[in-house]
Design a protein around this motif. Sequence first.
Motif, mmCIF file in Angstrom:
data_model
loop_
_atom_site.group_PDB
_atom_site.id
_atom_site.type_symbol
_atom_site.label_atom_id
_atom_site.label_comp_id
_atom_site.label_asym_id
_atom_site.label_seq_id
_atom_site.Cartn_x
_atom_site.Cartn_y
_atom_site.Cartn_z
ATOM 1 N N LEU A 1 0.816 -1.207 0.000
ATOM 2 C CA LEU A 1 0.000 0.000 0.000
ATOM 3 C C LEU A 1 0.855 1.265 0.000
ATOM 4 O O LEU A 1 0.508 2.260 -0.643
ATOM 5 N N ILE A 2 1.984 1.239 0.696
ATOM 6 C CA ILE A 2 2.863 2.414 0.702
ATOM 7 C C ILE A 2 3.506 2.592 -0.672
ATOM 8 O O ILE A 2 3.615 3.714 -1.181
ATOM 9 N N ALA A 3 3.908 1.479 -1.290
ATOM 10 C CA ALA A 3 4.458 1.567 -2.653
ATOM 11 C C ALA A 3 3.401 2.100 -3.616
ATOM 12 O O ALA A 3 3.705 2.891 -4.521
ATOM 13 N N LEU A 4 2.140 1.692 -3.428
ATOM 14 C CA LEU A 4 1.051 2.193 -4.268
ATOM 15 C C LEU A 4 0.848 3.692 -4.049
ATOM 16 O O LEU A 4 0.627 4.449 -5.002
ATOM 17 N N ALA A 5 0.948 4.133 -2.792
ATOM 18 C CA ALA A 5 0.824 5.567 -2.491
ATOM 19 C C ALA A 5 1.928 6.358 -3.184
ATOM 20 O O ALA A 5 1.682 7.446 -3.722
ATOM 21 N N ALA A 6 3.141 5.811 -3.204
ATOM 22 C CA ALA A 6 4.255 6.496 -3.876
ATOM 23 C C ALA A 6 3.995 6.593 -5.377
ATOM 24 O O ALA A 6 4.280 7.623 -6.015
ATOM 25 N N TRP A 7 3.446 5.533 -5.950
ATOM 26 C CA TRP A 7 3.102 5.547 -7.385
ATOM 27 C C TRP A 7 2.024 6.591 -7.664
ATOM 28 O O TRP A 7 2.101 7.341 -8.643
ATOM 29 N N MET A 8 1.024 6.667 -6.789
ATOM 30 C CA MET A 8 -0.054 7.652 -6.954
ATOM 31 C C MET A 8 0.493 9.071 -6.828
ATOM 32 O O MET A 8 0.100 9.965 -7.584
ATOM 33 N N ARG A 9 1.370 9.282 -5.855
ATOM 34 C CA ARG A 9 1.933 10.617 -5.667
ATOM 35 C C ARG A 9 2.626 11.097 -6.924
ATOM 36 O O ARG A 9 2.466 12.234 -7.366
ATOM 37 N N ARG A 10 3.390 10.208 -7.551
ATOM 38 C CA ARG A 10 4.130 10.624 -8.742
ATOM 39 C C ARG A 10 3.217 10.783 -9.953
ATOM 40 O O ARG A 10 3.350 11.728 -10.720
ATOM 41 N N ASN A 11 2.268 9.858 -10.126
ATOM 42 C CA ASN A 11 1.461 9.860 -11.349
ATOM 43 C C ASN A 11 0.296 10.839 -11.338
ATOM 44 O O ASN A 11 -0.235 11.169 -12.391
ATOM 45 N N TYR A 12 -0.116 11.268 -10.144
ATOM 46 C CA TYR A 12 -1.273 12.155 -10.085
ATOM 47 C C TYR A 12 -0.976 13.497 -9.434
ATOM 48 O O TYR A 12 -1.803 14.398 -9.498
ATOM 49 N N HIS B 1 -17.021 2.954 -16.671
ATOM 50 C CA HIS B 1 -17.054 4.253 -17.330
ATOM 51 C C HIS B 1 -17.427 5.386 -16.396
ATOM 52 O O HIS B 1 -17.301 6.556 -16.753
ATOM 53 N N GLU B 2 -17.876 5.064 -15.186
ATOM 54 C CA GLU B 2 -18.435 6.073 -14.297
ATOM 55 C C GLU B 2 -17.414 7.097 -13.821
ATOM 56 O O GLU B 2 -16.300 6.749 -13.420
ATOM 57 N N GLY B 3 -17.814 8.356 -13.803
ATOM 58 C CA GLY B 3 -16.935 9.442 -13.370
ATOM 59 C C GLY B 3 -16.592 9.399 -11.898
ATOM 60 O O GLY B 3 -15.582 9.963 -11.478
ATOM 61 N N SER B 4 -17.410 8.727 -11.076
ATOM 62 C CA SER B 4 -17.139 8.689 -9.639
ATOM 63 C C SER B 4 -15.911 7.845 -9.296
ATOM 64 O O SER B 4 -15.475 7.836 -8.142
ATOM 65 N N TYR B 5 -15.352 7.136 -10.268
ATOM 66 C CA TYR B 5 -14.098 6.409 -10.027
ATOM 67 C C TYR B 5 -12.897 7.345 -10.016
ATOM 68 O O TYR B 5 -11.783 6.920 -9.719
ATOM 69 N N LYS B 6 -13.107 8.600 -10.376
ATOM 70 C CA LYS B 6 -12.025 9.590 -10.333
ATOM 71 C C LYS B 6 -12.157 10.394 -9.053
ATOM 72 O O LYS B 6 -13.209 10.969 -8.776
ATOM 73 N N SER B 7 -11.100 10.456 -8.254
ATOM 74 C CA SER B 7 -11.136 11.208 -7.009
ATOM 75 C C SER B 7 -11.154 12.704 -7.296
ATOM 76 O O SER B 7 -10.454 13.186 -8.189
ATOM 77 N N GLU B 8 -11.955 13.428 -6.531
ATOM 78 C CA GLU B 8 -12.012 14.884 -6.667
ATOM 79 C C GLU B 8 -11.186 15.578 -5.586
ATOM 80 O O GLU B 8 -11.156 16.790 -5.501
ATOM 81 N N THR B 9 -10.521 14.785 -4.722
ATOM 82 C CA THR B 9 -9.611 15.355 -3.726
ATOM 83 C C THR B 9 -8.212 14.816 -3.986
ATOM 84 O O THR B 9 -8.043 13.750 -4.586
ATOM 85 N N PRO C 1 -4.749 12.933 -3.634
ATOM 86 C CA PRO C 1 -4.356 12.906 -5.047
ATOM 87 C C PRO C 1 -5.551 12.550 -5.931
ATOM 88 O O PRO C 1 -6.342 11.679 -5.575
ATOM 89 N N LYS C 2 -5.668 13.213 -7.060
ATOM 90 C CA LYS C 2 -6.830 13.017 -7.937
ATOM 91 C C LYS C 2 -6.610 11.798 -8.834
ATOM 92 O O LYS C 2 -6.468 11.897 -10.048
ATOM 93 N N TYR C 3 -6.602 10.637 -8.170
ATOM 94 C CA TYR C 3 -6.323 9.380 -8.859
ATOM 95 C C TYR C 3 -7.572 8.846 -9.539
ATOM 96 O O TYR C 3 -8.697 9.168 -9.149
ATOM 97 N N HIS C 4 -7.369 8.024 -10.557
ATOM 98 C CA HIS C 4 -8.482 7.280 -11.153
ATOM 99 C C HIS C 4 -8.381 5.838 -10.676
ATOM 100 O O HIS C 4 -7.319 5.225 -10.751
ATOM 101 N N ALA C 5 -9.501 5.298 -10.182
ATOM 102 C CA ALA C 5 -9.498 3.938 -9.631
ATOM 103 C C ALA C 5 -9.097 2.907 -10.674
ATOM 104 O O ALA C 5 -8.523 1.870 -10.339
ATOM 105 N N ARG C 6 -9.383 3.174 -11.955
ATOM 106 C CA ARG C 6 -9.085 2.195 -13.006
ATOM 107 C C ARG C 6 -7.569 1.980 -13.115
ATOM 108 O O ARG C 6 -7.088 0.847 -13.011
ATOM 109 N N GLU C 7 -6.820 3.066 -13.323
ATOM 110 C CA GLU C 7 -5.369 2.926 -13.466
ATOM 111 C C GLU C 7 -4.719 2.480 -12.147
ATOM 112 O O GLU C 7 -3.756 1.713 -12.150
#
Length: 744
Positions: A85-96, A334-342, A344-350
């Motif tokens: 989970l921490i490695a995933l957070a680091a990936w999110m920080r960089r990509n979003y 396809h739903e827009g709610s999979y994209k975070s609006e806070t 990091p603004k990550y997309h759940a799909r990626e």
Amino acid sequence: MPDRYANIIIDISHEKLDRSFQYRIPEDLYAQVYPGVAVNVPFGKGNRQIRGFVIEVTERAEFDPGKLKEIDSIASDAMAIESQLIALAAWMRRNYGATMNQALKAVIPVKRKAKAKEKRMVCLIMEKEAARAQLEEFTRRHNTARARLLEELLAHPEISYEIVTGKLNITANVIRALEEKNILKVVHEVDYRNPVGHLQQTGRQVELSEAQRQVTDRVLADLHQGIHKTYLLHGVTGSGKTEVYMELIADVVSQGKQAIMLIPEIALTYQTVMRFYGRFGGRVSIMNSRLSYGERYDQFLRAKKGEIDIIIGPRSALFTPFLQLGLIIIDEEHEGSYKSETLPKYHARETAIERARAAGASVILGSATPSVDSYYKAERGEYQLLELKKRVADKPLPVCNVIDLREELRAGNHSILSRRLQQLIEDRLAKKQQIMLFLNRRGLMSFVSCRACGHVIKCPHCDVSLSLHYGGTLNCHYCGYSEPLPGACPKCGSRHIGGFRAGTQKIEEIVKQRFPKARTLRMDLDTTRSKNGYEQILSAFANQEADILIGTQMIVKGHDFPNVTLVGILAADLSLYTGDYRAAERTFQLLTQAAGRAGRGSSAGEVMIQTYNPGHYSIVAAKQQDYQAFYREEIAVRRLMSYPPVSHMALIVFASGKKEDAGRAAGYLAALIKKARIDGLQMIGPASAAVAKVNDIYRNVIYLKHRDYEQLVMLKDRIELFLKDRADMKQITVSFDFNPMNGL
């Protein structure tokens, strides 16, 4: 080689996430230290050995390097899930784009410990023969209470403490006396809060159709060979995608692994969980914001301890701490709610694909109307396309009709209900069949259209509709172009130009007035505020306690009501003109999903699409339920305008309490970006945000486009480094949003 330093969190509980400690990395550990790795470090004045998690590796010392302590070793006994989970957070920080602490708070959704609920059990520990002898002794001595308790324990060796003291009327002193004699003991167990514990397992399993079996066999063949991919399951509404999901999950669970099932709205949880619990029982749970804090905390613990195998929930359920994750399913991908609006603004799909990659799991993306982004990737071979082209049992798709509201106006009908729709409602009420009326409210009042000819005023530079702002100006949310609101339609001269003003409450009033004997239910944000609001409305409609269900988007997503034979889509084109390049895609998806609610039972379904723009390709394709026709038109527009997924887009937001500071920072950074001369980079703006002031904070925006996502990420990294050293920018908040779902 320059020195390297690691920023480390010592305690992964949420209260401590804002505090990290920096350590020097020994040269022989350079290759082994990266975000997510657990390390042993000296901590505090006594330098006691403690375990921590690396959240960042840097060449920049935040303190005097000579005073920094050194990492001792890599921890070999670390729980892999924290590291993942921490490695995933680091990936999110960089990509979003966000701080590491913001990313950590997203992936570790449980913020603090909740007080555990305890369950006390009174358990017989004496051998039964000895206990019977003791019972005779109690009876002989007239120790009535002791005898009664021991007699019950001989019949039921474990009894709830509450039953003993309540129903049996045994005092605590009697229980303590028998405990001292080693006849029984009181066992304290954690009683996990279970939000779905009231449901019943039916063991129901549906026989798959040939098409469903082919899809599941294709995925299972890969899984059994250890091949992990991302699959896009394109199945028409009513084709039985949920049964495919359950079959795949059953196989994964039988292999000792776990599954995450994401759904876009809390409204979908009720029916989905009923079906999953019916088949899998207590190994299923849910995670969503409607649960109490204690309920969420307990699901987190149950998942971490391996006491559940399947979690169902919206975007945040993606971070459930499953150690043996085997499958992630994203329904209605396809739903827009999979994209975070806070941030990091990550997309759940990626993010799901990245989590699956790290865990050795597979991802299924399912939809009747796949996002253009996902279908584009499937075409290019990044995802494997799977298809279900027919409804279960070959039930026909509903018949769709388009009503031109301009014609209704010319015929003198000013009601939001067309004449034909009113006739069909009368017909269904007479037949005791149910009706759904969907108000496409997305973009309500934000654009200006002509009710006489359907013309919508668009930006001449960005091919999106201009948004109506207070004061009577029309603005573009991308480039800042502005023009005054006209008094008459510039195309036909009609004075019938303006915004759409009806909401669900108004629709309900109109329906009750027109059909006074009909039983109506309304489902929107106002009627679903209570914890069980969704469940109560959906179950009432499913039980045919109402004839007409009126609502917004939440009523058209994934629900299965067999007695619904008519769906009326009111003002279908409202979502076409939201000042957003995805407007046509969202419109097609909403209309197709809404149409899919009709005719799911034994009777055929009919759909009435009411619109001022019957010739728009998204409405024509929705009428024909033809995804391919829509996709061909839409991807051509995206190519022409360099919009995602053909190019990628980054939104930079500048926010400040002083209007001139936000504008100055945006202008200064735009000049620097232009000066960098990055090949293939397009820049739109700077401009004021669509909502330029929120809570006395002013916002300016810049949009960047590039075919290579990595180029935008690298530019974001350079901007972050630049801002770190600029004292004059400290009062300005700069944030990033990659491939934004909603224009600011």
